[in-house]
Each structure stands twice: as C-alpha cells, then as structure tokens.
Design an enzyme around this catalytic site. Structure first.
Site, mmCIF file in Angstrom:
data_model
loop_
_atom_site.group_PDB
_atom_site.id
_atom_site.type_symbol
_atom_site.label_atom_id
_atom_site.label_comp_id
_atom_site.label_asym_id
_atom_site.label_seq_id
_atom_site.Cartn_x
_atom_site.Cartn_y
_atom_site.Cartn_z
ATOM 1 N N ASP A 133 39.252 41.135 39.667
ATOM 2 C CA ASP A 133 38.620 40.148 40.545
ATOM 3 C C ASP A 133 39.416 40.024 41.839
ATOM 4 O O ASP A 133 39.485 38.957 42.443
ATOM 5 C CB ASP A 133 38.479 38.794 39.852
ATOM 6 C CG ASP A 133 37.555 37.828 40.588
ATOM 7 O OD1 ASP A 133 36.767 38.289 41.441
ATOM 8 O OD2 ASP A 133 37.621 36.610 40.320
ATOM 9 N N ASN A 164 28.248 40.382 45.945
ATOM 10 C CA ASN A 164 28.039 39.107 46.652
ATOM 11 C C ASN A 164 28.443 39.202 48.123
ATOM 12 O O ASN A 164 29.293 38.460 48.621
ATOM 13 C CB ASN A 164 28.772 37.958 45.955
ATOM 14 C CG ASN A 164 30.268 38.173 45.838
ATOM 15 O OD1 ASN A 164 30.743 39.309 45.774
ATOM 16 N ND2 ASN A 164 31.023 37.090 45.799
ATOM 17 N N HIS A 171 40.385 37.598 51.333
ATOM 18 C CA HIS A 171 39.958 36.719 52.427
ATOM 19 C C HIS A 171 41.051 36.753 53.482
ATOM 20 O O HIS A 171 42.243 36.787 53.140
ATOM 21 C CB HIS A 171 39.768 35.275 51.958
ATOM 22 C CG HIS A 171 38.680 35.071 50.958
ATOM 23 N ND1 HIS A 171 37.347 35.058 51.292
ATOM 24 C CD2 HIS A 171 38.738 34.869 49.616
ATOM 25 C CE1 HIS A 171 36.618 34.851 50.199
ATOM 26 N NE2 HIS A 171 37.430 34.730 49.174
ATOM 27 N N HIS A 205 36.202 37.743 34.088
ATOM 28 C CA HIS A 205 37.359 36.890 34.415
ATOM 29 C C HIS A 205 37.432 35.633 33.540
ATOM 30 O O HIS A 205 37.429 34.515 34.047
ATOM 31 C CB HIS A 205 37.396 36.528 35.898
ATOM 32 C CG HIS A 205 36.109 36.058 36.507
ATOM 33 N ND1 HIS A 205 35.288 35.103 35.921
ATOM 34 C CD2 HIS A 205 35.501 36.410 37.668
ATOM 35 C CE1 HIS A 205 34.253 34.887 36.699
ATOM 36 N NE2 HIS A 205 34.356 35.672 37.751
ATOM 37 N N LEU A 255 38.352 31.174 41.804
ATOM 38 C CA LEU A 255 37.284 30.697 40.922
ATOM 39 C C LEU A 255 36.896 31.818 39.992
ATOM 40 O O LEU A 255 36.613 32.931 40.463
ATOM 41 C CB LEU A 255 36.070 30.216 41.733
ATOM 42 C CG LEU A 255 36.260 28.898 42.466
ATOM 43 C CD1 LEU A 255 35.052 28.607 43.363
ATOM 44 C CD2 LEU A 255 36.478 27.739 41.488
ATOM 45 N N LYS A 297 24.776 41.700 38.082
ATOM 46 C CA LYS A 297 25.704 40.573 38.107
ATOM 47 C C LYS A 297 24.954 39.247 38.163
ATOM 48 O O LYS A 297 24.097 39.042 39.016
ATOM 49 C CB LYS A 297 26.644 40.678 39.317
ATOM 50 C CG LYS A 297 27.630 39.523 39.460
ATOM 51 C CD LYS A 297 28.577 39.435 38.274
ATOM 52 C CE LYS A 297 29.512 38.223 38.380
ATOM 53 N NZ LYS A 297 30.675 38.479 39.236
ATOM 54 N N HIS A 306 36.118 44.790 37.792
ATOM 55 C CA HIS A 306 35.609 43.661 38.594
ATOM 56 C C HIS A 306 36.372 43.648 39.902
ATOM 57 O O HIS A 306 37.539 43.250 39.949
ATOM 58 C CB HIS A 306 35.814 42.337 37.849
ATOM 59 C CG HIS A 306 35.256 41.146 38.573
ATOM 60 N ND1 HIS A 306 34.514 40.188 37.936
ATOM 61 C CD2 HIS A 306 35.315 40.750 39.869
ATOM 62 C CE1 HIS A 306 34.148 39.257 38.798
ATOM 63 N NE2 HIS A 306 34.633 39.588 39.991
ATOM 64 N N HIS A 314 29.326 35.628 35.701
ATOM 65 C CA HIS A 314 30.319 34.668 36.171
ATOM 66 C C HIS A 314 30.096 33.421 35.326
ATOM 67 O O HIS A 314 29.131 32.693 35.531
ATOM 68 C CB HIS A 314 30.143 34.368 37.664
ATOM 69 C CG HIS A 314 31.142 33.383 38.192
ATOM 70 N ND1 HIS A 314 32.126 33.740 39.088
ATOM 71 C CD2 HIS A 314 31.324 32.059 37.946
ATOM 72 C CE1 HIS A 314 32.869 32.680 39.369
ATOM 73 N NE2 HIS A 314 32.395 31.645 38.693
ATOM 74 N N ALA A 337 38.044 30.773 47.848
ATOM 75 C CA ALA A 337 38.579 31.086 46.528
ATOM 76 C C ALA A 337 38.791 32.584 46.390
ATOM 77 O O ALA A 337 37.911 33.371 46.731
ATOM 78 C CB ALA A 337 37.631 30.590 45.441
ATOM 79 N N HIS A 345 36.138 43.084 44.372
ATOM 80 C CA HIS A 345 35.473 42.742 45.630
ATOM 81 C C HIS A 345 36.033 43.623 46.745
ATOM 82 O O HIS A 345 37.244 43.624 46.994
ATOM 83 C CB HIS A 345 35.709 41.268 45.979
ATOM 84 C CG HIS A 345 35.116 40.313 44.997
ATOM 85 N ND1 HIS A 345 33.831 39.838 45.106
ATOM 86 C CD2 HIS A 345 35.635 39.771 43.865
ATOM 87 C CE1 HIS A 345 33.585 39.017 44.091
ATOM 88 N NE2 HIS A 345 34.658 38.961 43.321
ATOM 89 N N LEU A 346 35.140 44.354 47.401
ATOM 90 C CA LEU A 346 35.555 45.198 48.520
ATOM 91 C C LEU A 346 35.080 44.666 49.868
ATOM 92 O O LEU A 346 35.494 45.164 50.912
ATOM 93 C CB LEU A 346 35.020 46.626 48.334
ATOM 94 C CG LEU A 346 35.694 47.467 47.259
ATOM 95 C CD1 LEU A 346 35.020 48.830 47.153
ATOM 96 C CD2 LEU A 346 37.183 47.637 47.539
ATOM 97 N N ARG A 347 34.180 43.668 49.837
ATOM 98 C CA ARG A 347 33.618 43.131 51.084
ATOM 99 C C ARG A 347 32.907 44.231 51.863
ATOM 100 O O ARG A 347 32.380 45.175 51.302
ATOM 101 C CB ARG A 347 34.690 42.430 51.923
ATOM 102 C CG ARG A 347 35.565 41.428 51.152
ATOM 103 C CD ARG A 347 34.802 40.319 50.517
ATOM 104 N NE ARG A 347 35.714 39.307 49.978
ATOM 105 C CZ ARG A 347 35.425 38.507 48.969
ATOM 106 N NH1 ARG A 347 34.253 38.614 48.361
ATOM 107 N NH2 ARG A 347 36.291 37.604 48.561
#
Length: 345
Positions: free
Chosen positions: A248, A42, A252, A175, A220, A100, A14, A137, A264, A16-18
């Site tokens: 996760d 996302n 940011h 998560h 979150l 997802k 899980h 999620h 978050a 996030h690479l943006r």
C-alpha cells in the site's frame, strides 16, 4: 559477520503509482526490487473501464526505467455503474488481474466507490463465475462508527454478507490492520487471502499521535493498538499462505502530507525489503520472509513465482534517501524508527 539471504524476487500485491510526473518519479522505487505489482485504480478520474486500464498500463510502461523488468498487474475500480461484460472481457484479454472495491469515502480518491452493494451484485457474480479476485478496502464509512472500529464492522456488515451471497468469489482483504482481520482470514477457505503492509507491521497508533502529530505515519486504514500490530506480525511471520505482502505504498508530495488536512498514505516502496528483513529477523522468522513476500501472493492469484531472485545482505546500517524528488514535488520515504542493516544487493 556478514549474513546473506537469497529469496525469490518479491511482488507487491497492493501499490499506488499515481500518474504523470509522480508516476515517473516513484516508479523506479518499485521496479528496483519487485517483479510485479497490483496497481491501484484510484486515480482522478478513476480507472473504471477496460479502456481506462489499457491506457493507464501504457502510461506505466512508457515511464518504465531503462532496463527494468517489471509487470504492472492492472485493476478496475468498482462503481455502481460497472459493466460485468466489460470486466469479463478485460479479464479474458489478460488486461486486468482484479477489481477493487472502495466503500465510498473510505480513503484517497474513493468518492466514486460503492454505496449500495446491491447495485454491484451482478458484477460480483460474474467475477465469481470467471475466477477474478475482488480486492476490498475493508472499512465502513458510517459517521457513527469510530475510525478504529471501521475494519471489524466492515467484516461483519459488508464482507461476510458479500461472501455468503456470492459463493466462489475470490476475495483479497487488503491492508488488514486488526486482530479481527487476521482471525476472519484464518476462519475462511482458500478463496480468501489478506495483504499486510510494511508499515502496519512496524507502527501502531502511538507513532502517529504521541509527541505531536506525525503526518508521514498517517494512513488509511489508520494504524491501531499495539495488540493489533502484534497480531499482524504473527500472521505475516507464520508462513500461513493466506497472508502476503501488499505494501500500500502511497506517495503524496510533502505539502499535501504536512498541512492542516494531510493526505493518508505511507511511502514505503524504497526501503520495504530492508524493513521486512529487519522485522522478520527480530521475530526469528527470516526463513518465512520468502513465503510472505514472494510465494503466497502468486499462489493466490494463480501465477508462478518470479523466476529470478534477490539477495539481501546484513552489515552496517543502510542509508536511504529521506525524500524522493519527483517532478510533482518531494515525497518522504517511510522512516521505520530503527536502523536497517539489511540491503538488497
């Protein structure tokens, strides 16, 4: 005395690479230690079709550090307009590894998520037919539900009904943050797995709120009571194949974390393996770290473990950068609040 531990190279189930300059800046923090990762969809706009997923995969590969050996495992963002046949084609082509599910409004960039689960039943049935996992999620977003109760209510109101209505659907509870999540995962068969993050093994809600609000611990699902953290720790260090690592890790830039309505997410990609070795050693479970980080996830997804290994060495405390500087701005690295003595060689 120097200690070493060699394990199969880990994966992150899980991540996030943006995109854009953020992707370029933080991708090396994952490729340094991890062989594969399930990539969250996302973005803005979200990755909702096979065409979107292929384009995003190409951008990740273009940002790959020189000499890196890393495979991004792509996912699609489930919406009420998702085409079951597009999902099936993307799976058959080897493009995606999961779909997802975000309940609408549950977390960062989840506005396109599902409101009426009856509208995605056809997609879920197709996924059950072809063996494609659904990553969830697990939080409800009803205004009348306390934020600390969202996960337990989701299990009762959403997850269990979906599983009963769609036999054979493979599900990853992503998560998990509660003893309720651990208990539910253990009550199910081998078609359900659960990821646990690095930060939820370390922090509870006091870390966020005591002595002032700590925005870099805000995530979150939000961290819960200490009793829930201990339940997660027991599950992760048990060797139980249902539980595996999904960091996760969610970058940011600092100005978006340190403001009146901070985003978050905890960014843990840089120091996760050092954090986990410390946590597992403290729990007298270093011998279970390989299962959690390197073996259980591939087994659930029907993949072989990575062929290569990493070696962790214990010695003087490891120093990690406080921030990762990216073209998008600085990203603060998760601070576990204790010294890290294990480094990845």
């Amino acid at each position: 005395m120097t200690q070493t531990l060699t394990i199969t190279r880990p994966d992150d189930w899980h991540l996030h690479l943006r995109d854009g300059e953020m992707l370029t800046g933080i991708l090396p923090e994952t490729t340094r230690h991890f062989g594969r990762a399930i990539i969250m969809p996302n973005l803005v706009p979200p990755v909702v079709t096979s065409t979107d997923a292929a384009a995003y995969r190409d951008r990740i590969m273009a940002a790959m550090p020189e000499g890196a050996s890393f495979t991004p495992l792509m996912t699609l963002y489930l919406t009420e307009n998702t085409d079951p046949e597009d999902v099936a084609r993307a799976h058959a082509d080897g493009l995606i590894s999961a779909v997802k599910l975000y309940p609408a409004g549950a977390t960062t960039n989840s506005a396109s998520g599902v409101t009426n689960f009856d509208n995605v039943r056809g997609v879920l049935e197709k996924m059950a037919e072809i063996g494609l996992p659904l990553c969830v999620h697990g939080e409800v977003t009803s205004a009348d539900i306390d934020i600390f109760d969202r996960e337990a209510v989701f299990i009762d109101r959403v997850l269990d009904p979906i599983r009963r209505a769609t036999p054979g659907l493979r599900v990853v509870m992503e998560h998990i943050t509660t003893a309720d999540g651990v208990a539910y995962a253990r009550s199910q068969g081998d078609d359900l797995g659960a990821t646990i993050t690095t930060h939820h093994l370390i922090i509870n809600r006091n870390h966020i709120l005591v002595g002032g609000i700590k925005p870099h611990y805000y995530c979150l699902p939000v961290a819960k009571r200490e009793s829930h953290r201990l339940a997660l720790l027991e599950a992760a260090t048990s060797g139980d194949s249902r539980f595996f690592l999904g960091t996760d890790s969610a970058p940011h830039i600092d100005p978006l974390k340190e403001n009146a309505c901070g985003c978050a997410g905890c960014f843990t990609a840089t120091n996760t393996m050092s954090c986990l070795a410390e946590v597992f050693e403290t729990a007298s479970a270093l011998d279970k770290l390989e299962a959690f980080a390197s073996l259980n996830g591939p087994a659930f997804y029907g993949l072989n473990p990575n062929a290569d290994t990493i070696t962790l060495t214990k010695g003087d405390p490891v120093t990690y950068p406080e921030k990762i500087e990216t073209g998008a701005g600085p990203v603060t690295v998760f601070d576990p609040g204790f010294p890290l003595h294990w480094r990845v060689d």
